[in-house]
Design a protein around this motif. Structure first.
Motif, PDB file in Angstrom:
ATOM      1  N   PHE A 110     -86.872  17.786 -31.076  1.00  0.00           N
ATOM      2  CA  PHE A 110     -86.352  18.719 -30.070  1.00  0.00           C
ATOM      3  C   PHE A 110     -87.376  19.800 -29.747  1.00  0.00           C
ATOM      4  CE2 PHE A 110     -82.050  17.023 -30.693  1.00  0.00           C
ATOM      5  CZ  PHE A 110     -81.502  17.198 -29.434  1.00  0.00           C
ATOM      6  N   GLN A 111     -88.034  20.339 -30.785  1.00  0.00           N
ATOM      7  CA  GLN A 111     -89.018  21.397 -30.553  1.00  0.00           C
ATOM      8  C   GLN A 111     -90.239  20.871 -29.798  1.00  0.00           C
ATOM      9  OE1 GLN A 111     -90.004  23.328 -34.252  1.00  0.00           O
ATOM     10  NE2 GLN A 111     -88.113  24.520 -34.298  1.00  0.00           N
ATOM     11  N   LYS A 112     -90.660  19.666 -30.092  1.00  0.00           N
ATOM     12  CA  LYS A 112     -91.878  19.123 -29.492  1.00  0.00           C
ATOM     13  C   LYS A 112     -91.635  18.559 -28.096  1.00  0.00           C
ATOM     14  CE  LYS A 112     -93.624  15.384 -31.268  1.00  0.00           C
ATOM     15  NZ  LYS A 112     -94.346  14.466 -32.184  1.00  0.00           N
ATOM     16  N   SER A 113     -90.505  17.832 -27.932  1.00  0.00           N
ATOM     17  CA  SER A 113     -90.255  17.143 -26.663  1.00  0.00           C
ATOM     18  C   SER A 113     -89.297  17.880 -25.746  1.00  0.00           C
ATOM     19  CB  SER A 113     -89.718  15.734 -26.940  1.00  0.00           C
ATOM     20  OG  SER A 113     -90.641  14.979 -27.696  1.00  0.00           O
ATOM     21  N   GLY A 114     -88.646  18.928 -26.227  1.00  0.00           N
ATOM     22  CA  GLY A 114     -87.749  19.701 -25.387  1.00  0.00           C
ATOM     23  C   GLY A 114     -86.323  19.193 -25.427  1.00  0.00           C
ATOM     24  N   PHE A 115     -85.390  20.073 -25.056  1.00  0.00           N
ATOM     25  CA  PHE A 115     -83.972  19.745 -25.149  1.00  0.00           C
ATOM     26  C   PHE A 115     -83.573  18.650 -24.161  1.00  0.00           C
ATOM     27  CE2 PHE A 115     -79.516  20.391 -23.945  1.00  0.00           C
ATOM     28  CZ  PHE A 115     -78.906  20.340 -25.182  1.00  0.00           C
ATOM     29  N   ILE A 116     -83.932  18.806 -22.892  1.00  0.00           N
ATOM     30  CA  ILE A 116     -83.474  17.862 -21.867  1.00  0.00           C
ATOM     31  C   ILE A 116     -84.049  16.458 -22.082  1.00  0.00           C
ATOM     32  CG2 ILE A 116     -83.545  17.322 -19.397  1.00  0.00           C
ATOM     33  CD1 ILE A 116     -83.273  20.298 -18.829  1.00  0.00           C
ATOM     34  N   VAL A 119     -82.311  14.862 -25.275  1.00  0.00           N
ATOM     35  CA  VAL A 119     -80.917  14.482 -25.034  1.00  0.00           C
ATOM     36  C   VAL A 119     -80.857  13.270 -24.107  1.00  0.00           C
ATOM     37  CG1 VAL A 119     -78.744  15.217 -23.983  1.00  0.00           C
ATOM     38  CG2 VAL A 119     -79.995  16.776 -25.483  1.00  0.00           C
ATOM     39  N   ALA A 120     -81.710  13.244 -23.083  1.00  0.00           N
ATOM     40  CA  ALA A 120     -81.732  12.101 -22.166  1.00  0.00           C
ATOM     41  C   ALA A 120     -82.106  10.819 -22.905  1.00  0.00           C
ATOM     42  CB  ALA A 120     -82.720  12.360 -21.030  1.00  0.00           C
ATOM     43  N   CYS A 126     -78.256   5.318 -26.599  1.00  0.00           N
ATOM     44  CA  CYS A 126     -76.851   5.080 -26.932  1.00  0.00           C
ATOM     45  C   CYS A 126     -76.222   4.087 -25.966  1.00  0.00           C
ATOM     46  CB  CYS A 126     -76.096   6.405 -26.920  1.00  0.00           C
ATOM     47  SG  CYS A 126     -74.304   6.244 -26.996  1.00  0.00           S
ATOM     48  N   MET A 127     -76.435   4.281 -24.671  1.00  0.00           N
ATOM     49  CA  MET A 127     -75.850   3.395 -23.664  1.00  0.00           C
ATOM     50  C   MET A 127     -76.434   1.985 -23.769  1.00  0.00           C
ATOM     51  SD  MET A 127     -75.743   6.001 -20.390  1.00  0.00           S
ATOM     52  CE  MET A 127     -75.137   4.715 -19.300  1.00  0.00           C
TER      53      MET A 127
END
Length: 535
Positions: A110-116, A119-120, A126-127
């Motif tokens: 999360f810190q390295k690649s960012g939140f959005i 999550v994407a 998952c899908m």
């Protein structure tokens, strides 16, 4: 029947497999018609009536009598099986297959690649995993006589049913290699977790027999956390016996893991469902404790950006954790009839994504410059004693209880496909991984080899092959529908409602386009993950 048999055998291999499958389906339909109105034979008459002229009427042939007897035998074996895994056990198996130690690697992601972007990537993986799992379940339900999953159809059996013997052996080989790599890695990780726990909590730390070749001999060595500096402990790089490089190690952690997990690996899936429920409960409780600790430590939005700065390893960290499809065939056979397949797969996938986002996001916000191996940092006690206990329990039960599940799936694949006997399957699926794993306790090269083997084989087994068989069976279903409109027979459609109410008016052409799109997305994601891990 004449309409199905008068044509010449096709010369094209794919067409020939399709022609042979259509013949098998037609024979099954004829056998069903032959057994209509005939009661099942009593169990005690099996040995006395084999090969005899069974329950026939005047004018019936010996061939029709034989068909009737075998159909009764199959029906009886199906009716005798009753699934015992309920909703809780089903969700536990699914969620445990989707989550694991990678959950505590996500704060750094999360810190390295960012939140959005993170999550994407989680939502996409998952899908994709859910669609592969649902299509696999649906294809299994298309096997004649298995609409309610009463027949034991394992992962590789589907390929033999629809694509022939060569695809069966190919899928069997890939499945065995995939699960074995994952199993050996899990055994080594569990042994290191137990050694870490002993190093922190047991007087004198952990111990190991070191077998050295120069000079030749055996030595008892010890390790505890004092061998690591405070900086190394906080970074999560304090690995048990990291300084012992002159021989092979048989550690106390490995022996304890083997004593606890090997008996579970010899049980069936339904017998292992209780341990999977325990692992699921511990997962939820530990996740709540981790989230509470992160919030209590204080959240700082400057620790994580919206878009991040580096995305090269993003898919590699995430996508290979979503390998739910590996457990689907065995679970379908053992689940209770009232347990809905779509609800379990979609619900478990959604819950897993929520856990990933909550733990990964809160961890990234609470700890600046978080270690990529945050689990080791938490087990070292850097975030408090309670978190240390929770992290140790999380690591042992979540990683450790994956070992019996992998062993069970491998054994069922070997015995269900009639590759070998149960004894031989136990040797290959249980004793071989446990017997070899201790050799791989040390050595980055071997660890990397196992890791890459898991990545490559998981890519094929969990994503590519399920979509291939889904596309092939969809073509067969369309041809079935065309033929059955002519002879007024029932089509062999699957019994799993993949799309729910979202796509009720779909066409076969539309479904095929979606499968092709999923295949393209899977290949692109896997390539991105592999390239990211390389560089």
């Amino acid at each position: 029947e004449k309409r199905h048999t008068h044509a010449l055998e096709p010369h094209n291999p794919a067409s020939r497999r399709w022609h042979q499958h259509r013949q098998r389906q037609h024979r099954l339909r004829m056998a069903d018609a032959a057994t209509e109105g005939t009661s099942l034979l009593d169990n005690e008459n099996d040995n006395d009536t084999t090969g005899q002229y069974l329950g026939t009427q005047d004018g019936e042939t010996d061939l029709l009598s034989s068909i009737r007897w075998w159909r009764d035998k199959i029906h009886r074996s199906v009716l005798q099986h009753v699934g015992e895994i309920g909703m809780l056990g089903s969700v536990s198996i699914a969620v445990n297959s989707l989550t694991g130690p990678a959950m505590l690697n996500l704060p750094a992601t999360f810190q390295k690649s960012g939140f959005i972007p993170t999550v994407a990537a989680l939502v996409f993986s998952c899908m994709l995993s859910a669609m592969c799992s649902l299509h696999t379940a649906n294809v299994i339900s298309k096997v004649p006589g298995n609409g309610n999953f009463k027949r034991e159809i394992e992962y590789c059996d589907v390929f033999r049913e629809f694509l022939g013997q060569r695809w069966f052996y190919l899928s069997q080989t890939l499945f065995f290699c995939c699960i074995t790599c994952l199993n050996v890695s899990s055994i080594v990780d569990t042994a290191q977790v137990v050694d870490t726990m002993l190093g922190h909590w047991f007087p004198g730390g952990s111990g190991a027999f070191m077998f050295s070749t120069a000079p030749l001999g055996t030595e008892w060595v010890r390790w505890d956390y004092t061998a690591c500096s405070e900086k190394v402990i906080e970074s999560g790089n304090c690995i048990p016996f990291f300084e012992e490089e002159n021989g092979l190690l048989l550690t106390a952690g490995y022996m304890i893991s083997m004593v606890l997990l090997l008996p579970l690996s010899l049980l069936d899936l339904k017998e292992n469902s209780f341990s999977q429920v325990i692992g699921f409960v511990i997962l939820i409780l530990c996740s709540i404790q981790f989230a509470t600790t992160f919030i209590a430590s204080g959240l700082d939005t400057t620790n994580m950006s919206w878009w991040g700065t580096s995305w090269d390893s993003l898919m590699g960290v995430i996508i290979f954790n979503f390998a739910l499809v590996l457990a689907i065939p065995a679970w379908l056979y053992e689940k209770k009839e009232e347990v809905d397949v779509t609800t379990v797969i979609n619900g478990s996938s959604l819950l897993s994504v929520i856990l990933y986002v909550v733990i990964g996001g809160l961890g990234a916000l609470s700890v600046p410059n978080v270690s990529e191996n945050m689990l080791e940092s938490m087990m070292s006690g850097s975030l408090g004693k309670l978190t240390q206990v929770s992290a140790s329990a999380f690591a042992f039960f979540i990683i450790g209880f994956g070992v019996p599940l992998f062993s069970v799936l491998t054994r069922l694949s070997l015995t269900g496909g009639e590759i070998c006997s149960t004894t031989t399957a136990n040797i290959l699926a249980v004793y071989l991984p446990f017997g070899l794993s201790w050799i791989f306790y040390q050595g980055d090269a071997i660890t990397s080899l196992l890791s890459w083997g898991g990545v490559i084989f998981t890519s094929l087994v969990a994503f590519i092959l399920p979509l291939i068989i889904a596309m092939y069976s969809l073509n067969m279903e369309a041809d079935d529908a065309a033929d059955d409109r002519d002879d007024h027979q029932t089509t062999y459609e699957g019994s799993v409602n993949i799309y729910g109410t979202l796509w009720e008016n779909r066409t076969k052409q539309g479904e095929m386009k979606l499968l092709i799109l999923l295949m393209a997305a899977a290949i692109a994601s896997i390539c991105a993950a592999i390239v990211g891990n390389l560089f």
